[in-house]
Design a protein around this motif. Structure first.
Motif, PDB file in Angstrom:
ATOM      1  N   ASP A 236       0.538  -1.135   0.116  1.00 43.03           N
ATOM      2  CA  ASP A 236       0.187  -0.290  -0.148  1.00 43.03           C
ATOM      3  C   ASP A 236       0.874   1.123  -0.074  1.00 43.03           C
ATOM      4  O   ASP A 236       1.225   2.065   1.023  1.00 43.03           O
TER       5      ASP A 236
ATOM      6  N   PHE B 252      -4.420  -1.863 -10.007  1.00 42.83           N
ATOM      7  CA  PHE B 252      -5.798  -1.867  -9.713  1.00 42.83           C
ATOM      8  C   PHE B 252      -6.204  -0.924  -9.456  1.00 42.83           C
ATOM      9  O   PHE B 252      -6.551   0.358  -8.995  1.00 42.83           O
ATOM     10  N   ARG B 253      -4.625  -0.208  -8.511  1.00 41.23           N
ATOM     11  CA  ARG B 253      -4.412   0.897  -7.575  1.00 41.23           C
ATOM     12  C   ARG B 253      -4.910   2.343  -7.786  1.00 41.23           C
ATOM     13  O   ARG B 253      -5.083   2.553  -7.989  1.00 41.23           O
TER      14      ARG B 253
ATOM     15  N   HIS C  65      -7.447   5.041  -8.103  1.00 38.83           N
ATOM     16  CA  HIS C  65      -6.613   6.003  -7.068  1.00 38.83           C
ATOM     17  C   HIS C  65      -7.576   7.407  -8.641  1.00 38.83           C
ATOM     18  O   HIS C  65      -8.071   8.123  -8.755  1.00 38.83           O
TER      19      HIS C  65
ATOM     20  N   MET D 121      -9.891   7.001 -10.772  1.00 39.17           N
ATOM     21  CA  MET D 121     -10.838   7.161 -11.203  1.00 39.17           C
ATOM     22  C   MET D 121     -11.260   8.294  -9.930  1.00 39.17           C
ATOM     23  O   MET D 121     -12.435   9.524 -10.504  1.00 39.17           O
TER      24      MET D 121
ATOM     25  N   ARG E 259     -13.231  12.576 -10.173  1.00 43.04           N
ATOM     26  CA  ARG E 259     -14.106  12.800  -9.915  1.00 43.04           C
ATOM     27  C   ARG E 259     -14.005  13.900  -8.427  1.00 43.04           C
ATOM     28  O   ARG E 259     -14.406  15.056  -8.761  1.00 43.04           O
TER      29      ARG E 259
ATOM     30  N   GLU F  53     -23.379   8.094  -7.292  1.00 42.65           N
ATOM     31  CA  GLU F  53     -22.219   7.287  -6.976  1.00 42.65           C
ATOM     32  C   GLU F  53     -22.104   7.352  -5.312  1.00 42.65           C
ATOM     33  O   GLU F  53     -21.175   6.727  -5.725  1.00 42.65           O
ATOM     34  N   LYS F  54     -22.079   8.548  -4.622  1.00 40.36           N
ATOM     35  CA  LYS F  54     -21.467   8.253  -4.089  1.00 40.36           C
ATOM     36  C   LYS F  54     -22.107   7.444  -2.617  1.00 40.36           C
ATOM     37  O   LYS F  54     -21.188   6.816  -1.549  1.00 40.36           O
TER      38      LYS F  54
ATOM     39  N   PHE G 106     -11.502 -11.372  -7.366  1.00 39.00           N
ATOM     40  CA  PHE G 106      -9.900 -11.270  -7.186  1.00 39.00           C
ATOM     41  C   PHE G 106      -9.662 -10.775  -6.113  1.00 39.00           C
ATOM     42  O   PHE G 106     -10.968 -10.603  -4.789  1.00 39.00           O
TER      43      PHE G 106
ATOM     44  N   PHE H 290      -7.444  -8.372  -2.709  1.00 40.54           N
ATOM     45  CA  PHE H 290      -6.258  -6.986  -3.160  1.00 40.54           C
ATOM     46  C   PHE H 290      -6.350  -6.052  -1.587  1.00 40.54           C
ATOM     47  O   PHE H 290      -7.823  -6.702  -1.322  1.00 40.54           O
TER      48      PHE H 290
ATOM     49  N   LEU I 298      -7.250  -0.301  -0.147  1.00 41.77           N
ATOM     50  CA  LEU I 298      -6.842   0.766  -0.933  1.00 41.77           C
ATOM     51  C   LEU I 298      -7.433   1.726  -0.161  1.00 41.77           C
ATOM     52  O   LEU I 298      -8.365   2.463   0.001  1.00 41.77           O
TER      53      LEU I 298
ATOM     54  N   PHE J 160      -9.993  -6.907   0.039  1.00 40.69           N
ATOM     55  CA  PHE J 160     -11.144  -7.661  -1.309  1.00 40.69           C
ATOM     56  C   PHE J 160     -10.528  -8.471  -1.036  1.00 40.69           C
ATOM     57  O   PHE J 160      -9.096  -8.792  -1.046  1.00 40.69           O
TER      58      PHE J 160
ATOM     59  N   TRP K 277     -20.287   3.674  -7.265  1.00 42.19           N
ATOM     60  CA  TRP K 277     -19.548   3.882  -9.120  1.00 42.19           C
ATOM     61  C   TRP K 277     -18.225   3.358  -8.462  1.00 42.19           C
ATOM     62  O   TRP K 277     -17.731   3.161  -9.975  1.00 42.19           O
ATOM     63  N   LEU K 278     -17.919   2.708  -7.698  1.00 41.14           N
ATOM     64  CA  LEU K 278     -16.221   1.651  -8.157  1.00 41.14           C
ATOM     65  C   LEU K 278     -17.129   0.142  -8.019  1.00 41.14           C
ATOM     66  O   LEU K 278     -16.841  -0.714  -8.935  1.00 41.14           O
TER      67      LEU K 278
ATOM     68  N   HIS L  85     -18.344   0.167 -11.744  1.00 37.96           N
ATOM     69  CA  HIS L  85     -16.532  -0.002 -12.648  1.00 37.96           C
ATOM     70  C   HIS L  85     -16.557  -1.599 -12.515  1.00 37.96           C
ATOM     71  O   HIS L  85     -15.967  -2.321 -13.951  1.00 37.96           O
ATOM     72  N   LEU L  86     -16.595  -1.461 -11.650  1.00 38.01           N
ATOM     73  CA  LEU L  86     -16.083  -2.970 -11.356  1.00 38.01           C
ATOM     74  C   LEU L  86     -16.331  -4.879 -11.708  1.00 38.01           C
ATOM     75  O   LEU L  86     -15.965  -5.258 -12.728  1.00 38.01           O
TER      76      LEU L  86
END
Lengths: 224, 197
Positions: A5, A81-82, A86, A88, A92, B11-12, B21, B23, B26, B36, B47-48, B51-52
């Motif tokens: 991270d 992926f990160r 980030h 995106m 915004r 979208e928030k 997957f 991960f 973040l 994840f 929004w995420l 997208h995913l």
């Protein structure tokens, strides 16, 4: 926090020192909180008939945070992926900031003279425009004036030239807006005949802007 | 405010997803998401999630309120009530639209849900129009709009505030004219440039 991270949130790293210094009263402000403030200011600005208090400090913090994030992302693979996520989020945030500033510029261009006159009568601490906006407004006003003078006014009889006062465009502060109360606000005057209503937290209303402009300013309510 | 901005704000809100997957967490500016773990549900901003899902990296867990029985009840309550009832989500239309158009396969009985949500929206819309009609005829300048969602408010945004502004303007002009007729010579005091919007 794991090894992979690379992005550290503002609130729990040593990076926050420099940001905090700029915000005197709120020492432990997080990036998340700053973003919320900017987003609220954006929504208010979009809905308010007049120009609102500038948020230069908050914008600076937010842009600093965005730059910081980009710095951290520099070494990442574009398909990581990160990086994608980030990226995106930053898009915004940039959209919000750009839309906010654009909205303010639009108001400045529409109500230039009115805003400049108002600014003159305000204390330094109460200025609505940021120094940059103030400079822009002044230059815009001068250019428009000069242009009018050049193409038309100089050929007109003196009568018309003297009407600068009447050419001032003012926002209609009595226009109706939608608001949402953030906290309980007792006894808000809601009509010309001094009718009063208690606003409860979370309630929504349609009301002439002027009657609630101070609530917006004090963050007791927000425009929606 | 435009519809795309309302969608942007919607979208928030958070949505549950089941990623395929793994991960580490973040740390987004708007808050941390993750970790994840493949097969384990996790909450992310809409929004995420959208997208995913488009990248085929997760399955969307429909919000609890996307349930036929529950929505039937809400629909009935909405029809019976004189006022607007509280919706299960502040952005129910935006969420429904985004989720159902991106991932119809993740939502059981998607088509039925779509119809019933639209029914609820239509019921509320017609109620809103009726009350606006009464409100304007009643010559008020203030009204309470509890439980209306942003999108619903937006459907009356250009017309309602503008009509009220115009009515108020006529009233002020009428009052000024009354004053002026008694003291002639002040007829310029209500110059139109004062009401530019």
């Amino acid at each position: 926090m794991s090894e992979s991270d690379i992005i550290e949130p503002l609130s729990d790293s040593e990076h926050n020192g420099e940001y905090e210094d700029q915000v005197e009263e709120e020492e432990l402000i997080t990036a998340q909180k700053v973003l919320e403030i900017v987003e609220t200011a954006w929504q208010n600005e979009l809905c308010a008939p007049e120009i609102l208090q500038h948020q230069a400090d908050m914008l600076e913090l937010m842009l600093g945070q965005v730059a910081h994030m980009e710095e951290n992302m520099k070494d990442l693979d574009k398909n990581d992926f990160r990086f994608i996520v980030h990226q995106m989020e930053l898009e915004r945030i940039r959209y919000v900031i750009a839309s906010y500033l654009r909205c303010r510029l639009q108001k400045i261009e529409t109500f230039t003279r009115h805003i400049l006159n108002e600014e003159e009568s305000r204390d330094v601490s109460e200025k609505r425009l940021s120094p940059e906006e103030s400079k822009y407004a002044q230059e815009y006003a001068d250019n428009v004036e000069q242009y009018f003078q050049h193409v038309a006014l100089q050929y007109m009889p003196n009568m018309q030239r003297a009407e600068a006062e009447q050419r001032i465009v003012r926002p209609n502060l009595l226009s109706h807006v939608f608001i949402k109360a953030n906290v309980d606000v007792p006894a808000v005057v809601v009509g010309v005949d001094d009718e009063e209503v208690d606003l409860t937290a979370g309630s929504q209303h349609i009301i002439p802007y002027q009657l609630v402009s101070d609530l917006i300013h004090k963050n007791q309510a927000q425009l929606i | 405010m435009e519809p795309c901005i309302i969608e942007f704000i919607g979208e928030k809100s958070t949505i549950g997803i089941v990623p395929n997957f793994s991960f580490d967490p973040l740390h987004l500016i708007s808050g941390s998401v993750g970790p994840f773990r493949a097969g384990l549900p996790v909450h992310v901003p809409l929004w995420l999630g959208i997208h995913l899902r488009k990248q085929q990296k997760c399955r969307i867990v429909p919000p609890e309120w996307m349930d036929i029985e529950l929505l039937e009840e809400i629909k009935e309550a909405e029809k019976k009530s004189k006022f607007f009832t509280k919706m299960p989500s502040e952005h129910y239309m935006v969420e429904a639209q985004l989720i159902m158009s991106t991932a119809p396969d993740d939502v059981p009985r998607c088509e039925e849900l779509r119809t019933i949500i639209k029914d609820i929206f239509d019921t509320r819309e017609s109620k809103l129009r009726t009350s606006i009609d009464a409100f304007i005829k009643g010559e008020g300048t203030y009204a309470k709009l509890d439980n209306l969602t942003l999108l619903e408010i937006h459907t009356v945004r250009p017309i309602l505030p503008h009509s009220l502004d115009h009515i108020a303007r006529y009233q002020r002009t009428a009052m000024a004219t009354q004053r002026d007729t008694s003291s002639l010579g002040l007829s310029n005091s209500m110059n139109t440039s004062h009401f530019s919007q």
